[in-house]
Scaffold this active site. Structure first.
Site, PDB file in Angstrom:
ATOM      1  N   ARG A  97      38.288 156.839  59.461  1.00 10.09           N
ATOM      2  CA  ARG A  97      39.079 156.218  58.398  1.00 10.09           C
ATOM      3  C   ARG A  97      40.551 156.589  58.561  1.00 10.09           C
ATOM      4  NH1 ARG A  97      36.334 156.984  52.968  1.00 10.09           N
ATOM      5  NH2 ARG A  97      36.196 154.763  52.561  1.00 10.09           N
ATOM      6  N   GLU A 198      45.991 164.951  42.225  1.00  3.86           N
ATOM      7  CA  GLU A 198      46.657 164.489  41.010  1.00  3.86           C
ATOM      8  C   GLU A 198      47.074 165.674  40.131  1.00  3.86           C
ATOM      9  OE1 GLU A 198      43.446 163.632  41.876  1.00  3.86           O
ATOM     10  OE2 GLU A 198      44.207 161.928  43.030  1.00  3.86           O
ATOM     11  N   SER A 217      41.304 156.748  48.780  1.00  4.93           N
ATOM     12  CA  SER A 217      40.874 155.744  49.773  1.00  4.93           C
ATOM     13  C   SER A 217      40.229 154.568  49.050  1.00  4.93           C
ATOM     14  CB  SER A 217      39.873 156.378  50.751  1.00  4.93           C
ATOM     15  OG  SER A 217      38.671 156.713  50.096  1.00  4.93           O
TER      16      SER A 217
END
Ligand code: HPA
Length: 277
Positions: A97, A198, A217
């Site tokens: 990925r 976050e 993602s």
């Protein structure tokens, strides 16, 4: 055809679908499999699933396939595998990925999805490791993605390409997954840019706007899969409770460890779901 990065996707004059078609040709040549039926992207914690789905016929380094970049992170395997299921279906397993936070732009992020579509795959299964907001969830628990909120401010679609995202995470496939494990809960995935985790305030915002899962993602990939006409199934492994929901600091190691611990159980779940597709 390519600019100074050596990746043709980085040249805006190229057509990303032509590059995906070239990548699919590479895969057909290197695997000997003309068409794949299903594609599966493995996120943190889901790596073992490929071994349980069926027989791996060929493993290829992603770097041998047009347009793919090297994995940025340890724990993300840079390979593509062709797996044959007991039912005789060909699954393209993507262990390579490219994350949006790597800064190479959405074209590179969704190249694996577009390539999978070009190999013939009609179903895209996207998995990830993510933070959980719902307090009924525990680290190590897999959940279905029911919808997403794309907080990257970006899109893989170029130009005035208006794509319907109603039922993006197919209800049919979620129902099918629940026939395998009726206890599977589901939630709305919020894709942040990352790579920082976050803040607690951002997690409160995600919750206030309807989010249940935070990650880096999947949303951009799901959009590209829908554009390519694929049916999408999304799974998150809750590796940790999101910042501020859990009181201890988040660490990449914690995410890797939670993935490793949950891996046998979630991989067998995923393999059974793929077997039922
Ligand atoms: N936030 C974003 N991405 C993640 C998290 C998280 O809490 N856990 C694993 N990936």
């Amino acid at each position: 055809m390519s600019d100074s990065t050596g990746n043709p996707l980085d040249d805006p004059a190229t057509d990303p679908f032509e590059i995906a078609a070239a990548a699919a040709d590479d895969i057909a040549r290197l695997t000997g499999v003309e068409r794949h039926d299903i594609a599966l992207t493995l996120g943190s914690g889901w790596g073992k699933a490929a071994d349980l789905i069926g027989e791996t016929t060929v493993t290829i380094p992603a770097t041998e396939v047009t347009g793919f970049s090297k994995p940025a992170l340890e724990g993300h395997v840079g390979t593509l595998r062709s797996v044959l299921t007991p039912k005789g279906r060909h699954v393209l397993v993507i262990g390579a990925r490219t994350h949006y936070y790597e800064g190479h732009g959405p074209r590179r992020v969704v190249h694996s999805v577009r390539t999978a579509a070009a190999t013939g795959a009609r179903t895209m299964v996207l998995t990830n490791g993510a933070g959980g907001i719902k307090t009924t969830w525990k680290p190590g628990q897999p959940v279905l993605i029911s919808d997403h909120i794309n907080l990257t401010g970006d899109s893989p679609l170029e130009g005035a390409t208006f794509i319907d995202l109603t039922d993006l995470y197919s209800m049919r496939l979620r129902d099918l997954a629940r026939t395998i494990d009726p206890s599977l809960d589901e939630g709305v995935y919020c894709q942040f840019r990352g790579p920082q985790y976050e803040t607690p305030a951002e997690v409160r915002m995600a919750k206030a706007i309807g989010g249940h899962i935070v990650g880096m993602s999947t949303a951009l990939e799901a959009i590209a899969a829908r554009q390519a006409g694929m049916e999408v199934l999304g799974f998150s492994l809750i590796t940790n409770m999101a910042a501020g929901i859990q009181t201890t600091p988040l660490s990449h190691q914690e995410v890797i460890d939670a993935g490793r611990e949950a891996e046998p159980v979630i991989s067998s779940l995923l393999a059974r779901v793929i077997g039922a597709l």
